[in-house]
Design a protein around this motif. Structure first.
Motif, PDB file in Angstrom:
ATOM      1  N   THR A  47       7.932  16.152  -1.620  1.00  0.00           N
ATOM      2  CA  THR A  47       6.805  16.062  -1.021  1.00  0.00           C
ATOM      3  C   THR A  47       6.319  14.431  -0.488  1.00  0.00           C
ATOM      4  OG1 THR A  47       5.949  17.988  -1.970  1.00  0.00           O
ATOM      5  CG2 THR A  47       4.301  16.521  -0.875  1.00  0.00           C
ATOM      6  N   VAL A  48       6.768  13.559  -1.446  1.00  0.00           N
ATOM      7  CA  VAL A  48       6.327  12.395  -1.040  1.00  0.00           C
ATOM      8  C   VAL A  48       7.594  11.965  -0.006  1.00  0.00           C
ATOM      9  CG1 VAL A  48       6.659  10.067  -2.351  1.00  0.00           C
ATOM     10  CG2 VAL A  48       5.803  11.994  -3.653  1.00  0.00           C
ATOM     11  N   GLN A  57      13.930   8.019  -4.136  1.00  0.00           N
ATOM     12  CA  GLN A  57      14.103   7.751  -5.404  1.00  0.00           C
ATOM     13  C   GLN A  57      13.862   6.608  -6.080  1.00  0.00           C
ATOM     14  OE1 GLN A  57      17.977   9.588  -5.605  1.00  0.00           O
ATOM     15  NE2 GLN A  57      17.319  11.533  -6.470  1.00  0.00           N
ATOM     16  N   VAL A  58      13.552   5.545  -5.157  1.00  0.00           N
ATOM     17  CA  VAL A  58      13.490   4.184  -5.758  1.00  0.00           C
ATOM     18  C   VAL A  58      12.017   4.086  -6.138  1.00  0.00           C
ATOM     19  CG1 VAL A  58      13.197   1.853  -4.896  1.00  0.00           C
ATOM     20  CG2 VAL A  58      14.622   3.252  -3.888  1.00  0.00           C
ATOM     21  N   TYR A  59      11.035   4.901  -5.829  1.00  0.00           N
ATOM     22  CA  TYR A  59       9.968   5.159  -6.149  1.00  0.00           C
ATOM     23  C   TYR A  59       9.829   5.730  -7.636  1.00  0.00           C
ATOM     24  CZ  TYR A  59       8.547   3.466  -1.640  1.00  0.00           C
ATOM     25  OH  TYR A  59       8.705   2.898  -0.457  1.00  0.00           O
ATOM     26  N   ALA A  99       0.808  -1.275  -0.001  1.00  0.00           N
ATOM     27  CA  ALA A  99      -0.008   0.119   0.148  1.00  0.00           C
ATOM     28  C   ALA A  99       0.818   1.331  -0.046  1.00  0.00           C
ATOM     29  CB  ALA A  99      -0.984  -0.003   1.168  1.00  0.00           C
ATOM     30  N   ARG A 100       1.837   1.301   0.657  1.00  0.00           N
ATOM     31  CA  ARG A 100       2.869   2.570   0.832  1.00  0.00           C
ATOM     32  C   ARG A 100       3.688   2.641  -0.501  1.00  0.00           C
ATOM     33  NH1 ARG A 100       5.879   4.922   4.938  1.00  0.00           N
ATOM     34  NH2 ARG A 100       8.217   5.301   4.367  1.00  0.00           N
ATOM     35  N   PHE A 158       0.706   4.071  -3.008  1.00  0.00           N
ATOM     36  CA  PHE A 158       0.686   5.428  -2.486  1.00  0.00           C
ATOM     37  C   PHE A 158       1.851   6.429  -3.186  1.00  0.00           C
ATOM     38  CE2 PHE A 158       1.344   8.727   0.427  1.00  0.00           C
ATOM     39  CZ  PHE A 158       0.172   9.574   0.440  1.00  0.00           C
ATOM     40  N   ALA A 159       3.160   5.959  -2.970  1.00  0.00           N
ATOM     41  CA  ALA A 159       4.099   6.631  -3.367  1.00  0.00           C
ATOM     42  C   ALA A 159       4.214   6.815  -4.956  1.00  0.00           C
ATOM     43  CB  ALA A 159       5.541   6.328  -2.992  1.00  0.00           C
ATOM     44  N   THR A 160       3.986   5.683  -5.600  1.00  0.00           N
ATOM     45  CA  THR A 160       4.298   5.965  -7.032  1.00  0.00           C
ATOM     46  C   THR A 160       2.950   6.482  -7.834  1.00  0.00           C
ATOM     47  OG1 THR A 160       3.137   3.728  -7.211  1.00  0.00           O
ATOM     48  CG2 THR A 160       5.650   3.547  -7.249  1.00  0.00           C
TER      49      THR A 160
END
Length: 62
Positions: free
Chosen positions: A29-30, A43-45, A12-13, A16-18
């Motif tokens: 902000t993310v 930055q992985v996302y 879920a996290r 949400f980030a992607t």
């Protein structure tokens, strides 16, 4: 159709980030929303988003 993937807090996290990044929310902000102390962790996302874009473009250009 039944979804067989186990939905976890991490799943879920990550979703949400992607999703935020794909909607144009700034990575800083993310980063703050996820509680990361370093933007490098976040930055992985963004890399996942870029891979998706490249895959989509390659599929269209074939």
């Amino acid at each position: 159709m039944k979804i067989k993937k186990r939905v976890t807090f991490h799943t879920a996290r990550h979703t949400f980030a992607t999703q935020l990044l794909s909607k144009g929310v700034p990575i800083t902000t993310v980063q703050a929303l996820l509680g990361h102390s370093s933007v490098r962790t976040t930055q992985v996302y963004a890399e996942v988003k870029q891979r998706t874009i490249l895959n989509d473009l390659q599929r269209v250009l074939r």
